[in-house]
Design an enzyme around this catalytic site. Structure first.
Site, short mmCIF file in Angstrom:
data_model
loop_
_atom_site.label_atom_id
_atom_site.label_comp_id
_atom_site.label_asym_id
_atom_site.label_seq_id
_atom_site.Cartn_x
_atom_site.Cartn_y
_atom_site.Cartn_z
N SER A 126 0.84 -1.01 -0.12
CA SER A 126 -0.01 -0.02 0.03
C SER A 126 0.95 1.21 -0.07
O SER A 126 1.81 0.97 0.69
CB SER A 126 -0.78 -0.31 1.18
OG SER A 126 -1.76 1.05 1.22
N TYR A 150 -0.74 0.22 10.44
CA TYR A 150 -1.27 -0.48 9.37
C TYR A 150 0.03 -0.25 8.55
O TYR A 150 0.40 -1.31 7.74
CB TYR A 150 -2.58 0.00 9.03
CG TYR A 150 -2.51 -0.38 7.53
CD1 TYR A 150 -3.08 -1.79 7.13
CD2 TYR A 150 -2.59 0.55 6.29
CE1 TYR A 150 -3.33 -1.97 6.08
CE2 TYR A 150 -2.64 0.17 5.05
CZ TYR A 150 -3.15 -1.25 4.92
OH TYR A 150 -3.34 -1.58 3.70
N LYS A 154 2.34 -3.61 6.71
CA LYS A 154 2.80 -3.63 5.24
C LYS A 154 4.21 -3.92 4.90
O LYS A 154 4.58 -4.64 4.37
CB LYS A 154 2.03 -2.85 4.27
CG LYS A 154 0.55 -2.90 4.32
CD LYS A 154 -0.05 -4.04 3.27
CE LYS A 154 -1.35 -4.50 3.86
NZ LYS A 154 -1.84 -5.76 3.13
P1 NAD Z 1 -11.02 -6.39 2.70
O1 NAD Z 1 -11.35 -6.18 3.93
O2 NAD Z 1 -12.45 -6.00 1.64
O3 NAD Z 1 -10.70 -7.73 2.17
C1 NAD Z 1 -9.65 -8.39 2.91
C2 NAD Z 1 -10.28 -9.73 3.03
O4 NAD Z 1 -9.46 -10.58 3.99
C3 NAD Z 1 -11.67 -9.71 3.62
O5 NAD Z 1 -12.64 -10.46 2.97
C4 NAD Z 1 -11.49 -10.48 5.19
O6 NAD Z 1 -12.48 -11.46 5.54
C5 NAD Z 1 -10.34 -11.25 4.70
N1 NAD Z 1 -9.09 -11.57 5.83
C6 NAD Z 1 -8.49 -10.61 6.78
N2 NAD Z 1 -7.74 -11.41 7.63
C7 NAD Z 1 -7.97 -12.58 7.38
C8 NAD Z 1 -7.20 -13.84 7.61
N3 NAD Z 1 -6.41 -13.79 8.94
N4 NAD Z 1 -7.53 -14.95 7.30
C9 NAD Z 1 -8.48 -15.11 6.16
N5 NAD Z 1 -8.93 -13.95 5.60
C10 NAD Z 1 -8.92 -12.93 6.32
O7 NAD Z 1 -9.88 -5.35 2.14
P2 NAD Z 1 -9.34 -4.90 0.55
O8 NAD Z 1 -9.76 -3.57 0.33
O9 NAD Z 1 -9.87 -5.94 -0.39
O10 NAD Z 1 -7.95 -4.99 0.73
C11 NAD Z 1 -7.18 -6.35 0.28
C12 NAD Z 1 -5.69 -6.32 0.46
O11 NAD Z 1 -5.02 -5.04 0.04
C13 NAD Z 1 -5.56 -6.00 2.08
O12 NAD Z 1 -4.13 -6.66 2.50
C14 NAD Z 1 -5.23 -4.31 2.44
O13 NAD Z 1 -4.28 -4.10 3.39
C15 NAD Z 1 -4.44 -4.13 0.69
N6 NAD Z 1 -4.85 -2.65 0.43
C16 NAD Z 1 -6.09 -2.28 0.39
C17 NAD Z 1 -6.39 -0.86 0.24
C18 NAD Z 1 -7.62 -0.35 0.06
O14 NAD Z 1 -7.76 1.04 0.05
N7 NAD Z 1 -8.73 -0.94 -0.05
C19 NAD Z 1 -5.19 -0.24 -0.37
C20 NAD Z 1 -3.98 -0.63 -0.37
C21 NAD Z 1 -3.56 -2.02 0.14
C1 WQD Z 2 -7.97 10.91 0.75
C2 WQD Z 2 -8.13 12.02 0.85
C3 WQD Z 2 -8.27 13.20 3.01
C4 WQD Z 2 -12.27 11.30 3.93
C5 WQD Z 2 -6.32 5.43 2.66
C6 WQD Z 2 -5.58 4.79 3.76
C7 WQD Z 2 -4.32 3.88 3.03
C8 WQD Z 2 -4.98 3.01 1.78
C9 WQD Z 2 -5.66 3.78 0.89
C10 WQD Z 2 -5.45 0.85 2.66
C11 WQD Z 2 -6.97 12.97 2.14
C12 WQD Z 2 -9.61 13.42 2.31
C13 WQD Z 2 -10.91 11.71 3.25
C14 WQD Z 2 -13.17 12.49 4.24
C15 WQD Z 2 -11.67 14.15 3.28
N1 WQD Z 2 -5.68 2.01 2.34
N2 WQD Z 2 -10.68 13.31 3.03
N3 WQD Z 2 -12.82 13.75 3.85
O1 WQD Z 2 -5.65 8.43 3.24
O2 WQD Z 2 -4.95 8.58 0.73
O3 WQD Z 2 -5.34 6.63 1.81
O4 WQD Z 2 -6.77 4.70 1.64
O5 WQD Z 2 -4.01 0.29 2.40
O6 WQD Z 2 -3.86 3.15 3.89
O7 WQD Z 2 -4.79 5.24 4.62
O8 WQD Z 2 -7.34 8.03 1.47
O9 WQD Z 2 -9.64 8.29 1.04
O10 WQD Z 2 -8.79 8.45 3.59
O11 WQD Z 2 -8.13 10.24 1.83
O12 WQD Z 2 -11.31 15.22 2.86
O13 WQD Z 2 -14.34 12.07 4.77
O14 WQD Z 2 -9.36 12.63 1.27
O15 WQD Z 2 -7.86 14.33 4.03
O16 WQD Z 2 -6.65 13.93 1.66
P1 WQD Z 2 -5.90 8.03 2.07
P2 WQD Z 2 -8.65 8.65 2.04
#
Ligand code: NAD
Ligand code: WQD
Length: 341
Positions: A126, A150, A154
């Protein structure tokens, strides 16, 4: 023969979209998910989209005996590892749980892969591992300096996976750094499950549109950006899922690992996203400017050169498509979620 891919977290937001892309590319898919942030209905909806359902195992990536059974039962050639907890805010309150689930879970998974002789892995990292980047667009060689548990979890997973590849060249790991995944499948059947306190911008916008919140809170309009609001890099989840297939192909062809950003390369400011949402859906998004949110950065968007040159992948879908698809998904969920304050 069809290849069989294990998707951990495959019932979740990004994993379910990757499952669609893999099944549509004629792969067998085994989903392992403990449903802590998803529900088994996703598996049925995958069947509706693809015409056949993935194999589903309800279980935890920290359960070594279960993992051994899964690898013994299925001819798995590679793993896409999405299972993890993903809330920055929650990770401050439940740090030990985040480390156990994300880092402990990854260690457990790779140990089982090693026992099974499966050493090809695509991992969800991420953009928060870049912290406040020195420059945008941010390249893969930017310094890694995350600022929350978090992001640290990662980075620790990345370290484990880098270490494995140094110790044994048979390991091939694609470390994919996602920027801000949003949107949903165009069918409206799968999308992001919203639970707990909503932090991310797009889900909050859809909730304002659904009248669950009176207005969008814009966290800061005094950033050194063109309109003063934060500038993240939103990427459609379907584009992101396609990036995983490209990474898997690259591992097979190149025979070695890669670390690559998956973003669009262009930032979209908070206010621009609100306006784009209204343009795409016709629903107005009232907003109020509040002080900056702790830990936010002014701009963070991805360099895309490596994704294009190494994977032949670039994001295709527009901000309008992200908004329209996120809204379609929200509308499909409205009857299932109670209104809250
Ligand atoms: P999500 O929560 O929708 O999906 C994650 C899935 O993993 C869920 O279905 C949950 O039930 C399952 N899970 C969690 N822990 C588990 C475990 N110990 N064993 C088995 N299953 C488990 O999240 P997502 O948005 O699909 O994210 C997927 C991956 O991508 C995550 O690792 C997250 O950190 C990473 N990621 C997400 C974002 C984002 O903004 N969504 C951004 C960057 C990275
Ligand atoms: C984006 C912008 C806020 C909400 C997050 C996680 C990151 C990754 C992706 C998992 C910022 C602004 C937000 C609101 C706002 N997830 N904002 N009002 O912070 O870039 O990243 O999602 O891996 O770990 O931190 O995304 O959508 O929260 O924020 O003004 O109600 O929107 O200040 O500038 P971010 P975000």
């Amino acid at each position: 023969m069809k290849s069989t891919i294990l998707i951990t977290g495959g019932a979740g937001f990004i994993g379910s979209h990757a499952a669609v892309e893999l099944m549509q590319a004629d792969c067998n898919v085994v989903v392992l998910d403990n449903l802590c942030n998803s529900d088994a209905g996703v598996i049925e909806r995958l069947e509706t989209i693809c015409g056949n359902a993935p194999q589903f195992v309800n279980g935890d990536i920290r359960d070594s005996a279960l993992l051994d059974k899964v690898f013994a039962l299925h001819p798995i050639t590679a793993v896409m590892h999405f299972a993890g907890l993903k809330s920055v805010g929650e990770s401050w309150q439940q740090t030990a749980h985040y480390l156990d689930n994300n880092v402990g879970g990854t260690a457990c998974l790779v140990a089982a892969m090693e026992r099974a002789g499966v050493r090809r892995l695509v991992f969800s990292s991420s953009a928060p591992v870049y912290g406040q980047p020195d420059s945008v667009p941010t390249p893969e060689f930017a310094p890694l300096r995350t600022t929350n548990p978090y992001g640290r979890s990662k980075l620790l997973c990345e370290d484990v996976l880098r270490e494995l590849q140094i110790a044994d060249s048979r390991w091939q790991v694609a470390l994919l750094l996602y920027f801000n995944p949003v949107g949903a499948h165009a069918s409206g059947l799968i999308g992001e499950k919203l639970s707990g306190v909503l932090n991310d911008l797009m889900p909050y916008i859809t909730q304002v549109a659904a009248c669950r919140h009176p207005y969008l809170r814009v966290f800061g309009d005094d950033y050194p950006t063109f309109n003063g609001t934060g500038v993240p890099d939103y990427i459609h989840v379907v584009d992101l899922a396609k990036g995983h297939l490209a990474a898997l192909r690259d591992l097979a062809q190149a025979g070695k690992g890669i670390t690559v950003n998956l973003g669009t390369g262009s930032g979209v400011s908070v206010l621009q996203l609100a306006v784009a949402f209204t343009q795409a859906t016709g629903v107005p998004i009232p907003y109020q400017v509040l002080p900056r949110r702790a830990g936010d950065v002014a701009s963070c968007y991805s360099a895309t050169d490596l994704a294009l040159s190494a994977l032949g992948w670039r994001a295709q879908l527009s901000v309008e498509a992200m908004c329209a698809d996120a809204w379609r998904w929200e509308c499909s969920q409205m009857s299932e979620r109670p209104l809250h304050a």
